[in-house]
Design an enzyme around this catalytic site. Structure first.
Site, PDB file in Angstrom:
ATOM      1  N   ALA A 128     -57.679   8.569  -7.139  1.00 43.68           N
ATOM      2  CA  ALA A 128     -57.863   9.731  -8.006  1.00 43.68           C
ATOM      3  C   ALA A 128     -57.470   9.450  -9.461  1.00 43.68           C
ATOM      4  CB  ALA A 128     -57.050  10.889  -7.448  1.00 43.68           C
ATOM      5  N   ASN A 196     -50.125   7.119  -3.798  1.00 47.50           N
ATOM      6  CA  ASN A 196     -50.875   5.878  -3.546  1.00 47.50           C
ATOM      7  C   ASN A 196     -51.432   5.305  -4.840  1.00 47.50           C
ATOM      8  OD1 ASN A 196     -51.197   5.441  -0.510  1.00 47.50           O
ATOM      9  ND2 ASN A 196     -51.544   7.623  -0.749  1.00 47.50           N
ATOM     10  N   HIS A 226     -53.276  13.013 -13.218  1.00 46.96           N
ATOM     11  CA  HIS A 226     -52.619  11.717 -13.402  1.00 46.96           C
ATOM     12  C   HIS A 226     -52.924  11.199 -14.796  1.00 46.96           C
ATOM     13  CE1 HIS A 226     -51.888  11.492  -9.089  1.00 46.96           C
ATOM     14  NE2 HIS A 226     -53.161  11.705  -8.866  1.00 46.96           N
TER      15      HIS A 226
HETATM   16  N1  LIG Z   1     -55.816   5.881  -2.314  1.00 49.30           N
HETATM   17  C1  LIG Z   1     -55.727   7.130  -2.700  1.00 49.30           C
HETATM   18  O1  LIG Z   1     -55.949   7.465  -3.866  1.00 49.30           O
HETATM   19  C2  LIG Z   1     -55.367   8.174  -1.701  1.00 49.30           C
HETATM   20  C3  LIG Z   1     -55.535   9.527  -2.005  1.00 49.30           C
HETATM   21  C4  LIG Z   1     -55.212  10.466  -1.044  1.00 49.30           C
HETATM   22  C5  LIG Z   1     -54.710  10.085   0.189  1.00 49.30           C
HETATM   23  N2  LIG Z   1     -54.514   8.760   0.441  1.00 49.30           N
HETATM   24  C6  LIG Z   1     -53.945   8.306   1.712  1.00 49.30           C
HETATM   25  O2  LIG Z   1     -54.974   8.218   2.703  1.00 49.30           O
HETATM   26  C7  LIG Z   1     -54.430   8.455   3.992  1.00 49.30           C
HETATM   27  C8  LIG Z   1     -55.249   9.529   4.723  1.00 49.30           C
HETATM   28  O3  LIG Z   1     -55.209  10.743   3.972  1.00 49.30           O
HETATM   29  P1  LIG Z   1     -55.793  12.113   4.562  1.00 49.30           P
HETATM   30  O4  LIG Z   1     -55.771  13.113   3.465  1.00 49.30           O
HETATM   31  O5  LIG Z   1     -57.061  11.856   5.297  1.00 49.30           O
HETATM   32  O6  LIG Z   1     -54.650  12.476   5.636  1.00 49.30           O
HETATM   33  P2  LIG Z   1     -54.745  13.493   6.879  1.00 49.30           P
HETATM   34  O7  LIG Z   1     -53.351  13.889   7.169  1.00 49.30           O
HETATM   35  O8  LIG Z   1     -55.753  14.550   6.644  1.00 49.30           O
HETATM   36  O9  LIG Z   1     -55.301  12.547   8.086  1.00 49.30           O
HETATM   37  C9  LIG Z   1     -54.610  11.454   8.611  1.00 49.30           C
HETATM   38  C10 LIG Z   1     -55.033  11.246  10.065  1.00 49.30           C
HETATM   39  O10 LIG Z   1     -54.409  10.047  10.564  1.00 49.30           O
HETATM   40  C11 LIG Z   1     -54.109  10.271  11.939  1.00 49.30           C
HETATM   41  N3  LIG Z   1     -53.108   9.283  12.392  1.00 49.30           N
HETATM   42  C12 LIG Z   1     -51.786   9.250  12.158  1.00 49.30           C
HETATM   43  N4  LIG Z   1     -51.215   8.145  12.700  1.00 49.30           N
HETATM   44  C13 LIG Z   1     -52.223   7.454  13.306  1.00 49.30           C
HETATM   45  C14 LIG Z   1     -52.281   6.231  14.032  1.00 49.30           C
HETATM   46  N5  LIG Z   1     -51.181   5.490  14.254  1.00 49.30           N
HETATM   47  N6  LIG Z   1     -53.473   5.830  14.519  1.00 49.30           N
HETATM   48  C15 LIG Z   1     -54.596   6.578  14.313  1.00 49.30           C
HETATM   49  N7  LIG Z   1     -54.600   7.749  13.611  1.00 49.30           N
HETATM   50  C16 LIG Z   1     -53.433   8.191  13.118  1.00 49.30           C
HETATM   51  C17 LIG Z   1     -53.623  11.727  11.982  1.00 49.30           C
HETATM   52  O11 LIG Z   1     -53.670  12.267  13.281  1.00 49.30           O
HETATM   53  C18 LIG Z   1     -54.624  12.381  11.016  1.00 49.30           C
HETATM   54  O12 LIG Z   1     -55.767  12.878  11.690  1.00 49.30           O
HETATM   55  C19 LIG Z   1     -52.956   8.879   3.774  1.00 49.30           C
HETATM   56  O13 LIG Z   1     -52.103   7.766   3.962  1.00 49.30           O
HETATM   57  C20 LIG Z   1     -52.920   9.276   2.307  1.00 49.30           C
HETATM   58  O14 LIG Z   1     -51.642   9.051   1.729  1.00 49.30           O
HETATM   59  C21 LIG Z   1     -54.862   7.810  -0.471  1.00 49.30           C
END
Ligand SMILES: NC(=O)c1ccc[n+]([C@@H]2O[C@H](COP(=O)([O-])OP(=O)(O)OC[C@H]3O[C@@H](n4cnc5c(N)ncnc54)[C@H](O)[C@@H]3O)[C@@H](O)[C@H]2O)c1
Length: 275
Positions: A128, A196, A226
């Site tokens: 983002a 992140n 940001h």
């Molecule tokens: N790179 C970026 O800019 C950025 C931005 C936003 C979010 N993220 C990251 O991306 C990731 C996903 O974000 P989101 O908004 O989809 O989160 P979310 O909470 O909506 O979904 C995460 C999913 O992962 C599942 N999960 C948890 N542990 C697991 C495992 N061991 N094996 C399989 N599935 C598992 C959960 O049940 C859930 O459905 C997070 O780590 C978040 O911090 C990154």
């Protein structure tokens, strides 16, 4: 006649906001290049819910190992303490990965080494923020100082263990308040779900030691923003993104999901613009 290109088999681990959005987009926007082969979530209700919106050909993998086996590239979109191990198992199986949980890749040089040895790719979307392209270019001539200031509404931070430990009552904050200032390694530990983008900057510019991270909250902030400031031998850069939330998860910025999709698209097409 041109031979038909084999479609890239994609697996998705984590069927939450990002995983589900990317699954829908692969089906709609990348159908000529990719085929979503299987999905996996630790919570079966999440994978079942997502599968209902996709075609019957998308299998719910019974285990992470089966998902990896059935894919050429795996999208990691999980929120787990084991994320690093998940990414490591993907590259150890000689499969490429698009990693969303970038904070988990700080100090994970071994993952990059394994990927390199196994001739597979680790794709890290810009997320983002704006300016990752410039940070990578500036690194080549030297970066002197760099900072990221993230502004977030208090409700996006509710339940954060660092705030609870520090006795910060987010819902009682009435004006702009600096709740964190420090190194990126401390930021990703304190705010594993929220920062992140700071890890992405650290990896892109190799600036972990000099990157300053600030997190400010205020009830006046309605969305996440940001701001990045960088000074280097190239000159000075200031960027600012004001992000709308992802409709499925207010903690995730919509641009982060879009950047994941665009990264995948560039990888499939083999055309990398501004990267
Ligand atoms: N790179 C970026 O800019 C950025 C931005 C936003 C979010 N993220 C990251 O991306 C990731 C996903 O974000 P989101 O908004 O989809 O989160 P979310 O909470 O909506 O979904 C995460 C999913 O992962 C599942 N999960 C948890 N542990 C697991 C495992 N061991 N094996 C399989 N599935 C598992 C959960 O049940 C859930 O459905 C997070 O780590 C978040 O911090 C990154």
């Amino acid at each position: 006649m041109k031979p038909k290109k084999r479609k890239l088999k994609i697996g998705i681990v984590g069927c939450g906001a990002i995983g589900s959005r990317l699954a829908q987009s692969i089906k709609r926007d990348l159908k000529d290049d990719c085929q979503l082969s299987s999905i996996f979530d630790i919570d079966p209700s999440k994978s079942e819910k997502l599968q209902k919106t996709l075609s019957n050909k998308v299998i719910i993998a019974p285990t992470l190992d089966k998902l990896i086996k059935n894919a050429d590239l795996v999208i990691e979109a999980v929120n787990s303490p084991n994320t690093k191990e998940i990414i490591k198992s993907i590259v150890s199986s000689k499969k490429s990965v698009l990693a969303m949980s970038v904070g988990k890749l700080l100090n994970a040089k071994n993952i990059f080494d394994i990927a390199n040895k196994n001739n597979c790719t680790v794709l890290i979307p810009s997320g983002a923020i704006a300016g990752v392209d410039a940070i990578k270019a500036a690194k080549l001539a030297g970066i002197k100082s760099i900072s990221i200031t993230s502004r977030k509404p208090p409700r996006g931070l509710v339940g954060n263990p660092y705030c609870l430990k520090k006795g910060i009552d987010l819902l009682k904050i009435s004006r702009e308040t600096l709740i964190f200032s420090g190194k990126v390694s401390e930021a990703v530990t304190a705010f594993p779900q929220n920062i992140n983008v700071a890890a992405t900057i650290a990896l892109a510019g190799d600036v972990e030691k000099i990157l300053r991270v600030r997190i400010i909250t205020s009830p006046k902030f309605k969305t996440n923003s940001h701001e990045i400031e960088m000074i280097g031998n190239f000159g000075k850069m200031i960027t600012r993104t004001e992000n709308l939330p992802c409709p499925d998860n207010p903690k995730t910025s919509y641009l982060a999901v879009l950047s994941g999709l665009q990264t995948l698209k560039q990888y499939c097409k083999g055309i990398f613009i501004g990267t």
